[in-house]
Write a protein that holds these residues in place. Sequence first.
Motif, PDB file in Angstrom:
ATOM      1  N   HIS A 219      21.225  37.825  31.375  1.00 34.92           N
ATOM      2  CA  HIS A 219      21.436  38.984  30.402  1.00 34.92           C
ATOM      3  C   HIS A 219      22.412  38.837  29.260  1.00 34.92           C
ATOM      4  CE1 HIS A 219      21.387  43.300  29.321  1.00 34.92           C
ATOM      5  NE2 HIS A 219      22.708  43.204  29.272  1.00 34.92           N
ATOM      6  N   GLU A 220      23.498  37.993  29.498  1.00 30.71           N
ATOM      7  CA  GLU A 220      24.206  37.569  28.399  1.00 30.71           C
ATOM      8  C   GLU A 220      23.584  36.628  27.573  1.00 30.71           C
ATOM      9  OE1 GLU A 220      28.364  36.438  29.413  1.00 30.71           O
ATOM     10  OE2 GLU A 220      28.459  38.530  30.795  1.00 30.71           O
ATOM     11  N   VAL A 221      23.046  35.415  28.073  1.00 30.87           N
ATOM     12  CA  VAL A 221      22.314  34.340  27.016  1.00 30.87           C
ATOM     13  C   VAL A 221      21.138  35.219  26.442  1.00 30.87           C
ATOM     14  CG1 VAL A 221      21.018  32.516  27.391  1.00 30.87           C
ATOM     15  CG2 VAL A 221      22.833  32.678  28.875  1.00 30.87           C
ATOM     16  N   VAL A 245      36.186  34.792  41.493  1.00 34.84           N
ATOM     17  CA  VAL A 245      37.000  36.109  41.211  1.00 34.84           C
ATOM     18  C   VAL A 245      36.890  36.982  42.541  1.00 34.84           C
ATOM     19  CG1 VAL A 245      36.496  38.161  40.108  1.00 34.84           C
ATOM     20  CG2 VAL A 245      36.497  36.000  38.875  1.00 34.84           C
ATOM     21  N   PHE A 246      35.672  36.949  43.376  1.00 31.47           N
ATOM     22  CA  PHE A 246      35.333  37.964  44.325  1.00 31.47           C
ATOM     23  C   PHE A 246      36.128  37.302  45.463  1.00 31.47           C
ATOM     24  CE2 PHE A 246      33.026  39.504  47.918  1.00 31.47           C
ATOM     25  CZ  PHE A 246      32.787  40.940  47.615  1.00 31.47           C
ATOM     26  N   SER A 247      36.505  36.196  45.558  1.00 32.65           N
ATOM     27  CA  SER A 247      37.136  35.741  46.726  1.00 32.65           C
ATOM     28  C   SER A 247      38.643  36.363  46.613  1.00 32.65           C
ATOM     29  CB  SER A 247      37.281  34.300  47.147  1.00 32.65           C
ATOM     30  OG  SER A 247      38.337  33.778  46.775  1.00 32.65           O
ATOM     31  N   ASN A 248      39.084  36.175  45.436  1.00 30.71           N
ATOM     32  CA  ASN A 248      40.617  36.900  45.421  1.00 30.71           C
ATOM     33  C   ASN A 248      40.607  38.475  44.927  1.00 30.71           C
ATOM     34  OD1 ASN A 248      41.795  34.446  45.657  1.00 30.71           O
ATOM     35  ND2 ASN A 248      41.725  34.060  43.286  1.00 30.71           N
ATOM     36  N   ALA A 258      34.337  45.683  35.024  1.00 29.78           N
ATOM     37  CA  ALA A 258      35.019  44.485  34.082  1.00 29.78           C
ATOM     38  C   ALA A 258      33.902  43.647  33.614  1.00 29.78           C
ATOM     39  CB  ALA A 258      36.189  43.954  35.004  1.00 29.78           C
ATOM     40  N   MET A 259      32.999  43.242  34.500  1.00 25.87           N
ATOM     41  CA  MET A 259      32.051  42.324  34.033  1.00 25.87           C
ATOM     42  C   MET A 259      31.122  42.889  32.990  1.00 25.87           C
ATOM     43  SD  MET A 259      30.073  40.022  36.768  1.00 25.87           S
ATOM     44  CE  MET A 259      29.019  41.316  37.484  1.00 25.87           C
ATOM     45  N   LEU A 260      30.964  44.187  32.997  1.00 26.72           N
ATOM     46  CA  LEU A 260      30.149  44.905  31.940  1.00 26.72           C
ATOM     47  C   LEU A 260      30.869  45.093  30.745  1.00 26.72           C
ATOM     48  CD1 LEU A 260      28.437  47.883  33.924  1.00 26.72           C
ATOM     49  CD2 LEU A 260      27.325  45.486  33.270  1.00 26.72           C
ATOM     50  N   ASP A 261      32.089  45.002  30.506  1.00 23.89           N
ATOM     51  CA  ASP A 261      32.987  45.027  29.701  1.00 23.89           C
ATOM     52  C   ASP A 261      33.221  43.806  28.958  1.00 23.89           C
ATOM     53  OD1 ASP A 261      33.347  47.657  29.848  1.00 23.89           O
ATOM     54  OD2 ASP A 261      35.477  47.880  30.648  1.00 23.89           O
ATOM     55  N   ASN A 266      33.971  35.516  30.777  1.00 25.09           N
ATOM     56  CA  ASN A 266      35.589  35.835  30.679  1.00 25.09           C
ATOM     57  C   ASN A 266      35.998  36.715  31.817  1.00 25.09           C
ATOM     58  OD1 ASN A 266      35.224  34.902  28.119  1.00 25.09           O
ATOM     59  ND2 ASN A 266      34.648  37.044  27.218  1.00 25.09           N
ATOM     60  N   LEU A 267      35.287  36.791  33.134  1.00 25.30           N
ATOM     61  CA  LEU A 267      35.794  37.532  33.955  1.00 25.30           C
ATOM     62  C   LEU A 267      37.164  37.107  34.866  1.00 25.30           C
ATOM     63  CD1 LEU A 267      34.703  39.960  35.625  1.00 25.30           C
ATOM     64  CD2 LEU A 267      33.444  38.332  37.236  1.00 25.30           C
ATOM     65  N   ALA A 268      37.205  35.635  34.854  1.00 21.67           N
ATOM     66  CA  ALA A 268      38.350  35.226  35.653  1.00 21.67           C
ATOM     67  C   ALA A 268      39.688  35.800  34.853  1.00 21.67           C
ATOM     68  CB  ALA A 268      38.255  33.743  35.664  1.00 21.67           C
ATOM     69  N   GLU A 269      39.467  35.803  33.652  1.00 14.07           N
ATOM     70  CA  GLU A 269      40.848  36.336  32.884  1.00 14.07           C
ATOM     71  C   GLU A 269      41.022  37.819  33.021  1.00 14.07           C
ATOM     72  OE1 GLU A 269      38.289  34.554  30.524  1.00 14.07           O
ATOM     73  OE2 GLU A 269      39.166  32.672  31.833  1.00 14.07           O
ATOM     74  N   ASN A 270      40.032  38.413  33.326  1.00 14.00           N
ATOM     75  CA  ASN A 270      40.100  39.864  33.243  1.00 14.00           C
ATOM     76  C   ASN A 270      40.169  40.445  34.812  1.00 14.00           C
ATOM     77  OD1 ASN A 270      39.972  40.875  30.634  1.00 14.00           O
ATOM     78  ND2 ASN A 270      38.438  39.338  30.495  1.00 14.00           N
ATOM     79  N   CYS A 271      39.805  39.829  35.553  1.00 16.58           N
ATOM     80  CA  CYS A 271      39.807  40.111  37.034  1.00 16.58           C
ATOM     81  C   CYS A 271      40.707  39.041  37.948  1.00 16.58           C
ATOM     82  CB  CYS A 271      38.351  40.279  37.596  1.00 16.58           C
ATOM     83  SG  CYS A 271      37.641  41.839  37.490  1.00 16.58           S
ATOM     84  N   LYS A 272      41.972  39.690  38.371  1.00 14.69           N
ATOM     85  CA  LYS A 272      42.679  38.691  39.017  1.00 14.69           C
ATOM     86  C   LYS A 272      42.961  39.515  40.313  1.00 14.69           C
ATOM     87  CE  LYS A 272      44.210  36.253  35.313  1.00 14.69           C
ATOM     88  NZ  LYS A 272      45.095  35.460  34.370  1.00 14.69           N
ATOM     89  N   LEU A 273      43.374  38.611  41.320  1.00 20.47           N
ATOM     90  CA  LEU A 273      43.927  39.180  42.580  1.00 20.47           C
ATOM     91  C   LEU A 273      44.982  40.256  41.973  1.00 20.47           C
ATOM     92  CD1 LEU A 273      45.639  36.556  45.441  1.00 20.47           C
ATOM     93  CD2 LEU A 273      46.092  38.994  45.013  1.00 20.47           C
ATOM     94  N   GLN A 274      45.190  41.407  42.515  1.00 24.31           N
ATOM     95  CA  GLN A 274      46.064  42.227  42.338  1.00 24.31           C
ATOM     96  C   GLN A 274      46.420  43.243  43.513  1.00 24.31           C
ATOM     97  OE1 GLN A 274      43.454  45.764  40.406  1.00 24.31           O
ATOM     98  NE2 GLN A 274      43.052  43.899  39.385  1.00 24.31           N
TER      99      GLN A 274
END
Length: 678
Positions: A219-221, A245-248, A258-261, A266-274
């Motif tokens: 989709h992005e490409v 990302v999903f594992s954390n 987050a992925m849609l945004d 860039n997901l790893a920077e925006n979605c972290k273990l929390q």
Amino acid sequence: QTTLKSKAKDPYPDWKAGDPVPYAALCTTFSLIEMTTKRLIIQAHCALFLRQVLRLTPEDMLPTVLLMINKLAADYAGIELGIGESLVMKAIGETTGRSLEVVKNDQRVLGDLGLVAVKSRAKQPTMFKPKPLTIRGVHKGLIGIAATSGAGAQGRKVDGIKKMLAAADSHNSGKIDITVDNGGASEAKFIVRFLEGKLRLGLAERTVLVSLAQAMVCHEVEAKGEGKIPTTEQLAKGEQILKQVFSNLPSYDVIIPAMLDHGIFNLAENCKLQPGVPLKPMLAKPTKSITEVLDRFENQTFTCEYKYDGERAQIHYVAKDSEQQYKGPAGVAKKTGSGITAIFSRNSEDLSTKYPDILSKLDTWVKPDTKSFVLDCETCAWDMVEKKVLPFQQLMTRKKKDVKVEDVKVKVTVFAFDLLFLNGEAVVEKSLRERRELLHKSFNPVEGEFGFATSMNGREIDEIQQFLDDSVKASCEGLMVKMLDGAESGYEPSKRSRNWLKIKKDYLSGIGDSLDLVVLGAYYGKGKRTSVYGAFLLACYNPSTDTYETICNIGTGFSEAVLEELHPQLKDIVIERPKPFYSHSSGNQHQPDVWFEPRFVWEVKTADLTLSPRYKAACKEHVGGGGEKGISLRFPRFIKIRDDKKPDEATSSRQVAEMYQKQESVSKNKGPAVDDDF
Ligand code: ATP
């Protein structure tokens, strides 16, 4: 390939950009998936459909993915349908004007309630055309059914199902012939299978995750340049990012928006273990001798810890003065006097109302600089007088929900063995030695409330033997032995890793471990046990075929009190006949008196494993079985109920096969299975 592409262009002609995704379009994809067992083809169908959702109606991505993995929400949200087979049958009957008897009879013949729904539906003349189902509508309807509680809940749940079934297949009624195409893309079939908890498509959650990554990358490409197709590297990169990302942060509710945004790259920077989103815990491999452990860790540094026998708990915390740092989903972690807190079980269920006593003390255990954390621990019942750990059975007597701190009778102590997040940062990738140092630096042990798992870094066989004996004296089950340094000693969420080994005192020189098995059926008791079930049929789980494979009958290890406690629980989940996803012997003499829904997991001990034509466990996995003989337990003995495991977290067929292969006695002739001791 060509067919897949052309189908992708127009999987469902009535679906226009911006429309809610038609549920029928998803069912069309499901039926394509159902026609193959090839993982890559399944993945392609799944990715193409998700790509189409991204193109036309991206706001439906979350419910689409959830319906694909047969879930309504993340596990920590605690949303359960609470529906048994009998309610579904009632709903099918009432929607289609057929008696319960006829529905039951159809099920006896067809063996699959999904198909019964299709058959009932196909005969039903349509007086008026209800509005077609949409993915978001089905998801919302199912959530509504799950949320129904209180007086008359069962009746209202049936009404909810009826509403959906009445609208199902309105666009294609009459076209479905179950004798020809197995119900094809029938919506009723997939709604009923969802309600039963198994779509039976061979569509593993992992496949959906990979497909989601592929769809996003394409989709992005595509969005960047007309007609561009992604490179293999881009696809691999997207997959690797999403898996990591999903594992954390195993929460589609957080990741998909987050992925849609921000896009997948860039997901790893925006979605972290929390804090607030529980990780799937790291798991250990069984071993049956200290020498086996030494062989594994030859030339590596390792550490031994007591293996506490309690309940696994993941504690999440953000201090009161740092609450603005909390980014987890609303409504999971709760605000308490201590800050924002939550405690999760081994399978990510919210235990906060079981352990308010723990949550209320968190801020007294932290050092002043500790502002947020995620801890991996074991909670154990604690003897306040003798100041020692009490057996697991004591912990089991604690109420499971809505506990009030002032009513707590069984006190618990928390033994922390790992730290996953500290002061706003994930620390899972640090070595165990570093994580342990941080853990010790960040908390104050409080006797009878909070402590660190006792550990020892010695490498001599005698030292380890002594430490094992000490652990047993301290009421522990044995030892955990863990890689201590280097990248390999990082915390591996959801993985059963070779970097964590367990040595259980009771299983030394046996098969190394107990098994956690699903109860599929029972036999009426004899003699003293006539009013209860006296013996049971158990199964392991095969994730690659999504089936439960029978492994033994068991009648030993149950006290009369336990049998009496089990009887009403099991009576409630009796079903007419085995589910189509039970793999069991068809011989008449091997049928249990009653069958159950797959709901309960029990821990079972065994002398050893043997081959038997009567059982199906791992019959495809192990060498020598030839697909006909399954692996079975000799002298199985009930140990305890595993409330913290769902049926699909039971011991897997592959694990059974590994245990069988590893057992010393495998080459010796054992004679026939001697497991029917009742
Ligand atoms: P599985 O059978 O799937 O491995 P399980 O929940 O049955 O999982 P065990 O076989 O009993 O687990 O072994 C691992 C469990 O031991 C952990 O899940 C945890 O609850 C418990 N445990 C106790 N002490 C420790 C420790 N020091 N380190 C890690 N886990 C520990």
